[in-house]
Design a protein around this motif. Structure first.
Motif, short mmCIF file in Angstrom:
data_model
loop_
_atom_site.label_atom_id
_atom_site.label_comp_id
_atom_site.label_asym_id
_atom_site.label_seq_id
_atom_site.Cartn_x
_atom_site.Cartn_y
_atom_site.Cartn_z
N THR A 86 -29.88 -29.82 1.26
CA THR A 86 -30.09 -30.94 0.35
C THR A 86 -29.15 -30.93 -0.85
N GLU A 87 -28.44 -29.85 -1.08
CA GLU A 87 -27.59 -29.73 -2.29
C GLU A 87 -26.22 -29.22 -1.91
N ASP A 88 -25.21 -29.67 -2.67
CA ASP A 88 -23.90 -29.03 -2.55
C ASP A 88 -23.89 -27.87 -3.54
N LYS A 89 -24.17 -26.68 -3.05
CA LYS A 89 -24.31 -25.54 -3.96
C LYS A 89 -22.98 -25.09 -4.55
N PHE A 90 -21.88 -25.53 -3.96
CA PHE A 90 -20.57 -25.09 -4.42
C PHE A 90 -19.99 -25.99 -5.52
N LYS A 91 -20.76 -27.05 -5.87
CA LYS A 91 -20.30 -27.95 -6.93
C LYS A 91 -20.22 -27.16 -8.24
N ASN A 92 -19.09 -27.27 -8.93
CA ASN A 92 -18.86 -26.56 -10.20
C ASN A 92 -18.85 -25.04 -10.06
N VAL A 93 -18.64 -24.55 -8.85
CA VAL A 93 -18.57 -23.10 -8.62
C VAL A 93 -17.17 -22.75 -8.14
N LYS A 94 -16.61 -21.64 -8.69
CA LYS A 94 -15.29 -21.20 -8.24
C LYS A 94 -15.45 -20.42 -6.94
N TYR A 95 -14.78 -20.89 -5.90
CA TYR A 95 -14.85 -20.18 -4.63
C TYR A 95 -13.50 -20.27 -3.93
N GLN A 96 -13.36 -19.49 -2.86
CA GLN A 96 -12.09 -19.46 -2.13
C GLN A 96 -12.42 -19.56 -0.63
N ILE A 97 -11.54 -20.25 0.09
CA ILE A 97 -11.69 -20.26 1.55
C ILE A 97 -10.71 -19.21 2.09
N LEU A 98 -11.25 -18.23 2.79
CA LEU A 98 -10.41 -17.14 3.31
C LEU A 98 -9.65 -17.61 4.55
N TYR A 99 -8.71 -16.82 5.01
CA TYR A 99 -7.88 -17.12 6.17
C TYR A 99 -8.77 -17.47 7.38
N SER A 100 -9.91 -16.80 7.49
CA SER A 100 -10.85 -17.01 8.61
C SER A 100 -11.58 -18.34 8.51
N GLY A 101 -11.46 -19.05 7.36
CA GLY A 101 -12.21 -20.29 7.15
C GLY A 101 -13.52 -20.06 6.42
N LEU A 102 -13.88 -18.80 6.22
CA LEU A 102 -15.13 -18.47 5.52
C LEU A 102 -14.98 -18.69 4.03
N PRO A 103 -16.05 -19.20 3.38
CA PRO A 103 -16.01 -19.32 1.92
C PRO A 103 -16.43 -18.00 1.28
N VAL A 104 -15.94 -17.77 0.08
CA VAL A 104 -16.44 -16.62 -0.69
C VAL A 104 -16.56 -17.07 -2.15
N VAL A 105 -17.73 -16.84 -2.73
CA VAL A 105 -17.97 -17.22 -4.13
C VAL A 105 -17.24 -16.24 -5.04
N LEU A 106 -16.50 -16.77 -6.02
CA LEU A 106 -15.73 -15.90 -6.93
C LEU A 106 -16.38 -15.77 -8.31
N ASP A 107 -17.12 -16.81 -8.74
CA ASP A 107 -17.78 -16.75 -10.06
C ASP A 107 -18.78 -15.59 -10.08
N ASN A 108 -18.83 -14.86 -11.18
CA ASN A 108 -19.79 -13.76 -11.39
C ASN A 108 -19.71 -12.68 -10.31
N THR A 109 -18.56 -12.58 -9.64
CA THR A 109 -18.40 -11.68 -8.51
C THR A 109 -17.48 -10.52 -8.85
N LEU A 110 -17.92 -9.29 -8.57
CA LEU A 110 -17.08 -8.11 -8.83
C LEU A 110 -16.11 -7.88 -7.68
N GLY A 111 -16.53 -8.23 -6.48
CA GLY A 111 -15.69 -8.04 -5.30
C GLY A 111 -16.41 -8.63 -4.10
N TYR A 112 -15.71 -8.77 -2.99
CA TYR A 112 -16.37 -9.34 -1.83
C TYR A 112 -16.00 -8.61 -0.54
N LEU A 113 -16.86 -8.81 0.46
CA LEU A 113 -16.65 -8.26 1.80
C LEU A 113 -16.63 -9.43 2.76
#
Ligand SMILES: Cc1cc2nc3c(=O)[nH]c(=O)nc-3n(C[C@H](O)[C@H](O)[C@H](O)COP(=O)(O)O)c2cc1C
Length: 224
Positions: free
Chosen positions: A81-108
């Motif tokens: 019901t919501e676009d949760k990524f609105k106003n959120v910094k994120y990146q689309i990886l080479y695989s097409g997967l999203p990863v949230v960058l805001d408030n994030t120390l690192g990702y897997l």
């Protein structure tokens, strides 16, 4: 059960057209060679279908100072019901997967190699395919989220505990519970996220005050 320790994460996945993500505290390492993790995801969650079809997901490791409202956006709202990524910094990886960058120390980034039916939840076992450190800092623990941030947990989380069971122990001052997300306003603590000092009774909160977790208005609160 509250004495079992966890971290706080955003688990994201995708399908052909959409991306989605949700809060999860149940990410844990299973093996180091090859690096393998597991996560428990509720079958009702929008993210569940994405992981089952793509067999891939990412995990953003949240920093201790992540605002409650940010956790509420990914943990109490659904991508249905919501676009949760609105106003959120994120990146689309080479695989097409999203990863949230805001408030994030690192990702897997991980590829599902097995899954187990856990009744209401599926446990996904996955091998790490990529990882990156973004900044130094302290990761938020589940205990910190509850004890310091005074955050709540929805019924869909594997570690949900009925608030009645938690509330019984403290009857000192009148507390109020949010009927939308279960957050408890405790006058003894105030609402530090919104600069409400400790000792402020619920009745004295400004009329435009909203739940620091899910944004519900004051009228959605009831006495415990
Ligand atoms: C602190 C916290 C921990 C949570 N942990 C989990 C979890 O480990 N697994 C899970 O399936 N849901 C968990 N949730 C609930 C989901 O984040 C929530 O149901 C979310 O709205 C699902 O979003 P979706 O429908 O867009 O996938 C947690 C929520 C919070 C606030």
């Amino acid at each position: 059960m509250r004495n079992i320790s966890y971290g706080m994460y955003i688990v994201c996945s995708n399908n052909d057209k959409l991306i989605n993500g949700q809060i999860s505290n149940t990410v844990f390492q299973i093996a180091s060679e090859p690096p393998t993790i597991a996560v428990s995801i509720n079958k009702q969650n929008f993210t569940h279908g994405f992981i089952q079809s793509s067999l891939r997901f990412t995990v953003s490791i949240l920093a201790e100072d992540t605002p409650l409202a940010f956790i509420g956006q990914f943990g109490f709202k659904s991508g249905r019901t919501e676009d949760k990524f609105k106003n959120v910094k994120y990146q689309i990886l080479y695989s097409g997967l999203p990863v949230v960058l805001d408030n994030t120390l690192g990702y897997l980034e991980a590829k599902v190699i097995n899954q187990m039916d856990g009744g209401t939840h599926t446990v996904f076992l996955a091998q790490i395919t990529a990882m990156e450190m973004l900044k130094a800092g302290k990761p938020m623990t589940y205990d910190y989220y509850h004890q310091v941030k005074r955050g709540s947990t929805p019924k869909t989380a594997p570690t949900f505990i009925k608030e009645e069971a938690l509330a019984k122990s403290d009857t000192l001052i009148q507390k109020y519970r949010c009927s939308v997300c279960g957050y408890v306003y405790d006058p003894a603590l105030g609402d530090p996220e919104n600069k409400i000092p400790a000792g402020t009774p619920f009745e004295k909160l400004p009329e435009n005050w909203v739940c620091p977790v899910c944004g519900a208005t004051k009228d959605k609160f009831g006495k415990i």
